[in-house]
Design a protein around this motif. Structure first.
Motif, short mmCIF file in Angstrom:
data_model
loop_
_atom_site.label_atom_id
_atom_site.label_comp_id
_atom_site.label_asym_id
_atom_site.label_seq_id
_atom_site.Cartn_x
_atom_site.Cartn_y
_atom_site.Cartn_z
N GLU A 4 36.16 37.49 46.30
CA GLU A 4 36.25 38.69 45.48
C GLU A 4 36.19 38.34 43.99
N LEU A 5 36.87 37.27 43.61
CA LEU A 5 36.82 36.84 42.21
C LEU A 5 35.43 36.37 41.81
N ARG A 6 34.78 35.63 42.70
CA ARG A 6 33.41 35.19 42.43
C ARG A 6 32.48 36.39 42.28
N ALA A 7 32.64 37.37 43.16
CA ALA A 7 31.79 38.56 43.10
C ALA A 7 32.00 39.33 41.81
N GLU A 8 33.25 39.46 41.39
CA GLU A 8 33.54 40.18 40.13
C GLU A 8 32.97 39.43 38.94
N ARG A 9 33.12 38.13 38.94
CA ARG A 9 32.58 37.32 37.85
C ARG A 9 31.07 37.48 37.78
N ALA A 10 30.42 37.44 38.93
CA ALA A 10 28.96 37.59 38.97
C ALA A 10 28.54 38.99 38.55
N ALA A 11 29.27 40.00 39.01
CA ALA A 11 28.94 41.39 38.66
C ALA A 11 29.01 41.62 37.16
N GLN A 12 29.93 40.92 36.51
CA GLN A 12 30.08 41.05 35.07
C GLN A 12 29.21 40.06 34.30
N ASN A 13 28.51 39.21 35.04
CA ASN A 13 27.65 38.19 34.43
C ASN A 13 28.44 37.29 33.48
N VAL A 14 29.61 36.88 33.93
CA VAL A 14 30.49 36.00 33.15
C VAL A 14 30.32 34.57 33.67
N SER A 15 30.01 33.66 32.80
CA SER A 15 29.86 32.26 33.21
C SER A 15 31.25 31.65 33.46
N VAL A 16 31.25 30.55 34.17
CA VAL A 16 32.51 29.84 34.42
C VAL A 16 33.11 29.39 33.09
N LYS A 17 32.26 28.93 32.17
CA LYS A 17 32.75 28.50 30.87
C LYS A 17 33.42 29.67 30.14
N ASP A 18 32.76 30.83 30.14
CA ASP A 18 33.36 32.00 29.49
C ASP A 18 34.68 32.39 30.13
N GLU A 58 44.12 45.42 41.95
CA GLU A 58 42.79 45.83 42.41
C GLU A 58 42.11 44.68 43.14
N MET A 59 42.23 43.47 42.62
CA MET A 59 41.63 42.33 43.30
C MET A 59 42.30 42.09 44.65
N MET A 60 43.60 42.27 44.73
CA MET A 60 44.30 42.10 46.01
C MET A 60 43.83 43.17 46.99
N HIS A 61 43.66 44.38 46.51
CA HIS A 61 43.20 45.47 47.38
C HIS A 61 41.80 45.15 47.93
N ARG A 62 40.92 44.67 47.08
CA ARG A 62 39.56 44.33 47.52
C ARG A 62 39.60 43.25 48.59
N ALA A 63 40.51 42.31 48.46
CA ALA A 63 40.60 41.21 49.44
C ALA A 63 41.09 41.71 50.79
N GLU A 64 41.87 42.79 50.79
CA GLU A 64 42.41 43.32 52.03
C GLU A 64 41.39 44.14 52.80
N VAL A 65 40.41 44.68 52.10
CA VAL A 65 39.45 45.60 52.74
C VAL A 65 38.42 44.87 53.52
#
Length: 65
Positions: A4-18, A58-65
């Motif tokens: 879920e965290l990887r998906a959110e990071r990708a959706a926001q186009n945030v690099s690992v460095k950022d 919200e992230m915890m909720h996404r992980a439960e679904v």
């Protein structure tokens, strides 16, 4: 949770460095958490989620679904 965290990071186009810059987390530790090689504690989840501008609950909720 890592997926879920990887998906959110990708959706926001945030690099690992950022994300490291925003969160203050060590790049190698962040990589381990995001790739599921290290368990994400609630305190680390809160730091990463807030750095992404998402409520930790919200992230915890996404992980439960």
């Amino acid at each position: 949770m890592a997926a879920e965290l990887r998906a959110e990071r990708a959706a926001q186009n945030v690099s690992v460095k950022d994300l490291c810059d925003r969160s203050g987390l060590n790049p190698s530790s962040l990589d381990r958490w995001l790739n599921g090689r290290r368990e994400i504690t609630t305190s680390v989840l809160a730091v990463i989620a807030r750095a992404l501008g998402v409520a930790p609950s919200e992230m915890m909720h996404r992980a439960e679904v």
